[in-house]
Design a protein around this motif. Sequence first.
Motif, PDB file in Angstrom:
ATOM      1  N   PHE A  36       0.832  -1.184   0.000  1.00 28.94           N
ATOM      2  CA  PHE A  36       0.000   0.000   0.000  1.00 28.94           C
ATOM      3  C   PHE A  36       0.875   1.245   0.000  1.00 28.94           C
ATOM      4  O   PHE A  36       1.955   1.259   0.579  1.00 28.94           O
ATOM      5  CB  PHE A  36      -0.910   0.014   1.233  1.00 28.94           C
ATOM      6  N   LYS A  37       0.382   2.277  -0.639  1.00 28.54           N
ATOM      7  CA  LYS A  37       1.125   3.523  -0.721  1.00 28.54           C
ATOM      8  C   LYS A  37       1.085   4.265   0.602  1.00 28.54           C
ATOM      9  O   LYS A  37       0.035   4.357   1.239  1.00 28.54           O
ATOM     10  CB  LYS A  37       0.528   4.407  -1.827  1.00 28.54           C
ATOM     11  N   ASP A  38       2.228   4.791   1.031  1.00 30.33           N
ATOM     12  CA  ASP A  38       2.291   5.629   2.218  1.00 30.33           C
ATOM     13  C   ASP A  38       2.093   7.085   1.798  1.00 30.33           C
ATOM     14  O   ASP A  38       2.884   7.635   1.035  1.00 30.33           O
ATOM     15  CB  ASP A  38       3.642   5.474   2.930  1.00 30.33           C
ATOM     16  N   TYR A  39       1.040   7.701   2.313  1.00 29.28           N
ATOM     17  CA  TYR A  39       0.776   9.091   2.000  1.00 29.28           C
ATOM     18  C   TYR A  39       1.557   9.998   2.952  1.00 29.28           C
ATOM     19  O   TYR A  39       2.017   9.568   4.018  1.00 29.28           O
ATOM     20  CB  TYR A  39      -0.719   9.379   2.108  1.00 29.28           C
ATOM     21  N   LYS A  40       1.687  11.264   2.578  1.00 30.56           N
ATOM     22  CA  LYS A  40       2.487  12.181   3.388  1.00 30.56           C
ATOM     23  C   LYS A  40       1.796  12.575   4.694  1.00 30.56           C
ATOM     24  O   LYS A  40       2.456  12.863   5.685  1.00 30.56           O
ATOM     25  CB  LYS A  40       2.826  13.436   2.580  1.00 30.56           C
ATOM     26  N   TRP A  41       0.466  12.598   4.702  1.00 34.94           N
ATOM     27  CA  TRP A  41      -0.279  13.017   5.887  1.00 34.94           C
ATOM     28  C   TRP A  41      -1.261  11.930   6.299  1.00 34.94           C
ATOM     29  O   TRP A  41      -1.821  11.234   5.460  1.00 34.94           O
ATOM     30  CB  TRP A  41      -1.060  14.306   5.616  1.00 34.94           C
ATOM     31  N   ASP A  42      -1.478  11.785   7.593  1.00 34.03           N
ATOM     32  CA  ASP A  42      -2.602  11.007   8.084  1.00 34.03           C
ATOM     33  C   ASP A  42      -3.075  11.575   9.417  1.00 34.03           C
ATOM     34  O   ASP A  42      -2.301  12.139  10.192  1.00 34.03           O
ATOM     35  CB  ASP A  42      -2.278   9.510   8.191  1.00 34.03           C
ATOM     36  N   VAL A  43      -4.368  11.443   9.649  1.00 31.95           N
ATOM     37  CA  VAL A  43      -5.013  11.932  10.866  1.00 31.95           C
ATOM     38  C   VAL A  43      -5.492  10.732  11.656  1.00 31.95           C
ATOM     39  O   VAL A  43      -6.125   9.823  11.108  1.00 31.95           O
ATOM     40  CB  VAL A  43      -6.196  12.861  10.522  1.00 31.95           C
ATOM     41  N   ASN A  44      -5.190  10.712  12.972  1.00 28.80           N
ATOM     42  CA  ASN A  44      -5.487   9.566  13.819  1.00 28.80           C
ATOM     43  C   ASN A  44      -6.393   9.964  14.977  1.00 28.80           C
ATOM     44  O   ASN A  44      -6.162  10.978  15.640  1.00 28.80           O
ATOM     45  CB  ASN A  44      -4.200   8.975  14.406  1.00 28.80           C
ATOM     46  N   ILE A  45      -7.392   9.155  15.221  1.00 27.21           N
ATOM     47  CA  ILE A  45      -8.206   9.261  16.428  1.00 27.21           C
ATOM     48  C   ILE A  45      -7.833   8.084  17.315  1.00 27.21           C
ATOM     49  O   ILE A  45      -7.933   6.927  16.914  1.00 27.21           O
ATOM     50  CB  ILE A  45      -9.705   9.236  16.107  1.00 27.21           C
TER      51      ILE A  45
END
Length: 215
Positions: A36-45
């Motif tokens: 899977f591609k790793d994106y530059k941003w991610d938001v975590n809850i």
Amino acid sequence: MMRAFILLLAGTLWLSIHVYGQEKPPETTKKASKEFKDYKWDVNIGLHGWVGAFSNLMIRYSPKQKGAFRFSLENHDSRKTKDWFLTDTLGNPIDRPVVKDESFNVVAIVGYEFRRNSGKQQIFYGVDLQPSINNYTDHKQTSYPLRIYGLGLNPFIGLKYRILNRLSVSAETSFSVKLEASRAHDLNDNFVRWKSKNIYTSFNPLKVINISYHL
């Protein structure tokens, strides 16, 4: 004559099949990539423990696929109250000033994680710095504000599973070392009444479960 004709026909057919076989490229089977591609941003809850209670909000920034910076607001709360005393316990009017109570508490995290991908799984590890400040004043019990400054060092390791291309779930284990310095000032901050320093250590086998959306 007939025999020569049959041999010539067989040779022509063999030569045609041989040439056609050389011109046709070999067929290859395309394999679907499980990476899977790793994106530059991610938001975590973050979900704390198994009860599913809200724990934190984290943002990760990954300029390179091998790691990411982490920014998190772990806790924040504030309170400000005023009390008026108009009568005593017998109901008689009294002249008492207003009592003000207030508090402010914030805990944040700044860190970096390294990543190792294997298909849909990802192992990540790193360290977080956890600064905190707590300012508390309770005139009902004390006549001076209490301020607590903290700094924690939290090594961690975790496992992430990519459910969808932009959605993943992960869990972290961490060890924490925290230094706290407390000071109690007078109301005008003219001098320090008392101060103390404390060191805490803790191990949390399941610190947080994160649900991440990748941007």
